[in-house]
Design a protein around this motif. Structure first.
Motif, PDB file in Angstrom:
ATOM      1  N   PRO A  85       0.816  -1.225   0.000  1.00  0.00           N
ATOM      2  CA  PRO A  85       0.000   0.000   0.000  1.00  0.00           C
ATOM      3  C   PRO A  85       0.844   1.267   0.000  1.00  0.00           C
ATOM      4  CG  PRO A  85      -0.123  -1.157   2.124  1.00  0.00           C
ATOM      5  CD  PRO A  85       0.568  -2.068   1.169  1.00  0.00           C
ATOM      6  N   GLY A  86       1.977   1.229   0.684  1.00  0.00           N
ATOM      7  CA  GLY A  86       2.852   2.394   0.684  1.00  0.00           C
ATOM      8  C   GLY A  86       3.405   2.660  -0.704  1.00  0.00           C
ATOM      9  N   GLY A 139      -9.290   4.889  -1.760  1.00  0.00           N
ATOM     10  CA  GLY A 139      -8.871   3.491  -1.828  1.00  0.00           C
ATOM     11  C   GLY A 139      -7.473   3.298  -1.259  1.00  0.00           C
ATOM     12  N   LEU A 140      -6.588   4.232  -1.591  1.00  0.00           N
ATOM     13  CA  LEU A 140      -5.218   4.131  -1.070  1.00  0.00           C
ATOM     14  C   LEU A 140      -5.201   4.250   0.449  1.00  0.00           C
ATOM     15  CD1 LEU A 140      -3.397   6.344  -3.744  1.00  0.00           C
ATOM     16  CD2 LEU A 140      -3.211   3.858  -3.466  1.00  0.00           C
ATOM     17  N   VAL A 141      -5.990   5.174   0.950  1.00  0.00           N
ATOM     18  CA  VAL A 141      -6.039   5.349   2.409  1.00  0.00           C
ATOM     19  C   VAL A 141      -6.721   4.145   3.061  1.00  0.00           C
ATOM     20  CG1 VAL A 141      -7.062   6.729   4.258  1.00  0.00           C
ATOM     21  CG2 VAL A 141      -5.950   7.863   2.318  1.00  0.00           C
ATOM     22  N   PRO A 146      -5.714   0.011   8.501  1.00  0.00           N
ATOM     23  CA  PRO A 146      -5.315  -0.683   9.722  1.00  0.00           C
ATOM     24  C   PRO A 146      -4.048  -0.083  10.331  1.00  0.00           C
ATOM     25  CG  PRO A 146      -5.898  -2.248   8.014  1.00  0.00           C
ATOM     26  CD  PRO A 146      -5.895  -0.901   7.369  1.00  0.00           C
ATOM     27  N   ALA A 147      -3.074   0.200   9.479  1.00  0.00           N
ATOM     28  CA  ALA A 147      -1.833   0.799   9.970  1.00  0.00           C
ATOM     29  C   ALA A 147      -2.081   2.199  10.499  1.00  0.00           C
ATOM     30  CB  ALA A 147      -0.788   0.824   8.857  1.00  0.00           C
ATOM     31  N   LEU A 178     -14.133   1.516   6.432  1.00  0.00           N
ATOM     32  CA  LEU A 178     -13.469   2.813   6.646  1.00  0.00           C
ATOM     33  C   LEU A 178     -14.396   3.756   7.421  1.00  0.00           C
ATOM     34  CD1 LEU A 178     -10.726   4.084   5.697  1.00  0.00           C
ATOM     35  CD2 LEU A 178     -12.067   5.308   3.986  1.00  0.00           C
ATOM     36  N   PRO A 179     -13.939   4.264   8.537  1.00  0.00           N
ATOM     37  CA  PRO A 179     -14.764   5.190   9.321  1.00  0.00           C
ATOM     38  C   PRO A 179     -14.701   6.602   8.734  1.00  0.00           C
ATOM     39  CG  PRO A 179     -12.682   4.850  10.415  1.00  0.00           C
ATOM     40  CD  PRO A 179     -12.660   3.973   9.194  1.00  0.00           C
TER      41      PRO A 179
END
Lengths: 231, 231
Positions: A85-86, A139-141, A146-147, A178-179
């Motif tokens: 993801p990074g 989407g990326l976020v 979780p991290a 996702l909140p």
DNA sequence: TTGTTCTCTGAACGCCGTGTAGAAAATGAA
DNA sequence: TTCATTTTCTACACGGCGTTCAGAGAACAA
């Protein structure tokens, strides 16, 4: 599709192509109906058969240009596996910057005052492309959430009602875990990518640093690290 | 200063004041020599006795407007004691955003395409105000540098030669302990403050979130934390 | 062929920045 | 005070712009 429709589509495309060429040559201000018509061997009035007004043409151009930018960003992102993801965030950010450097006038068209007196309409094609860009960032976020969640602290408590209902609906459908704070974080990520890029494109870094690329890369690495990810 | 000089200064000030009023009303594009002259009961040509060209007037306006922004930021910063470097950064950032919200057209004038066809001259009053803003930010980063240094890792190694010689000279004189990486960090801080602000002023957040203030505050708090400071 | 629809021209309107020529006013010296 | 100089302003012109409109001509459907 009749012959007339074909000709019409062709002429319409030619108008847009010439407008983009004029913009690339002389900046967004160089987009004038008269200049386009001159280039096409027509009169300015003829363009009104294709676009109701100059702002209509600009709106269409913004949609096209924005779409090309988002295409580039999505392609770069998808070249990196979802297990990183990074790396996907970095790819998106770098692709956006490279697109902006290759199309500075396009960047101004999207993110600046496109052209004297132009005011963007609600729900135009530009908004659609912007929604796509926003969705990509969400989407990326979301992939990093979780991290992120493990390190977040002190942020304001966000609520779905703080955001645009349409955006919320899309997000809750595509990323149910996702909140609301995830949208806030997405906007922050967007802002962080945008800041140095905008300063660079508008020439505010040019006089201070020879090559802003390293600074941008450092900033993006710090962004990714601040999300709890690695590259 | 003779009577003639006084009258001249007064008329010049009136031209600028009307230009700013026109800009506040109708955006930077509304600044036209004819409109200013109309408002003053003159003809457009008369303005050429005071400003060689329209771009000269714009350049002067940029200097004035930028100066007012930096004044606001410096005042807010100085209201926080030097013993709280994080608080001073936050004060600067909030003051800048509030100034931008109160003077959106001024923000566009400084950071966007001011007016069709305008290209900023080198070393104009705008550059001076920008140098002041840059110096202010360097000072904020320099005050935080011990804390920053303790957490920095992975950044590129910077060299004085990467930056503008004038900027380097000023920095090395005012902050002899700040290494080249301090300038790079300053630019990153600037970009981070600028990003969300630019998106907000240009209306890209308006449709997504009702009030970007919280997001901006969270982002600035994270910025300060990432510098190793507290608020 | 006829009638309709679309595309384009050409002229006009009022905006704009920018020059230039000359009037008018303020200034300073005689 | 008078006169020459300097500065300020008007009037007009040039070419650029977006936009509108009447009408010519071409392409279409019947």
């Amino acid at each position: 599709m009749s012959r007339r429709d074909r000709l019409r589509a062709q002429t319409s495309a030619e108008i847009k192509a010439i407008a983009l060429k004029l913009m690339a040559d002389g900046g967004p201000d160089a987009i004038s109906l008269r200049a386009i018509a001159r280039e096409m061997g027509m009169t300015a009035g003829a363009i009104y058969s294709y676009f109701a007004t100059r702002d209509d043409l600009i709106t269409t151009l913004i949609g096209d240009v924005y779409t090309s930018a988002v295409d580039a960003a999505e392609a770069a992102r998808d070249a990196v596996p979802e297990t990183e993801p990074g790396g996907r965030i970095l790819a998106w950010a770098q692709a956006m910057r490279e697109w902006a450097l290759a199309n500075p006038e396009g960047f101004r068209l999207i993110y600046g005052d496109p052209v004297p007196g132009y005011r963007p309409p609600d729900g135009g094609p530009g908004s659609q492309a912007e929604a796509r860009a926003c969705a990509g960032l969400v989407g990326l976020v979301a992939a990093a959430w979780p991290a992120v969640q493990a390190r977040r602290s002190g942020d304001r408590a966000y609520d779905w009602a703080d955001f645009d209902p349409d955006l919320v609906a899309h997000v809750r459908e595509d990323f149910p875990d996702l909140p609301p704070a995830g949208i806030a974080m997405t906007l922050r990520v967007w802002g962080r990518m945008h800041g140095l890029m905008a300063l660079e494109i508008y020439g505010h870094l040019r006089t201070l640093i020879h090559d802003p690329a390293d600074v941008y890369r450092d900033e993006m690495h710090d962004l990714i690290a601040s999300l709890g990810l690695t590259t």
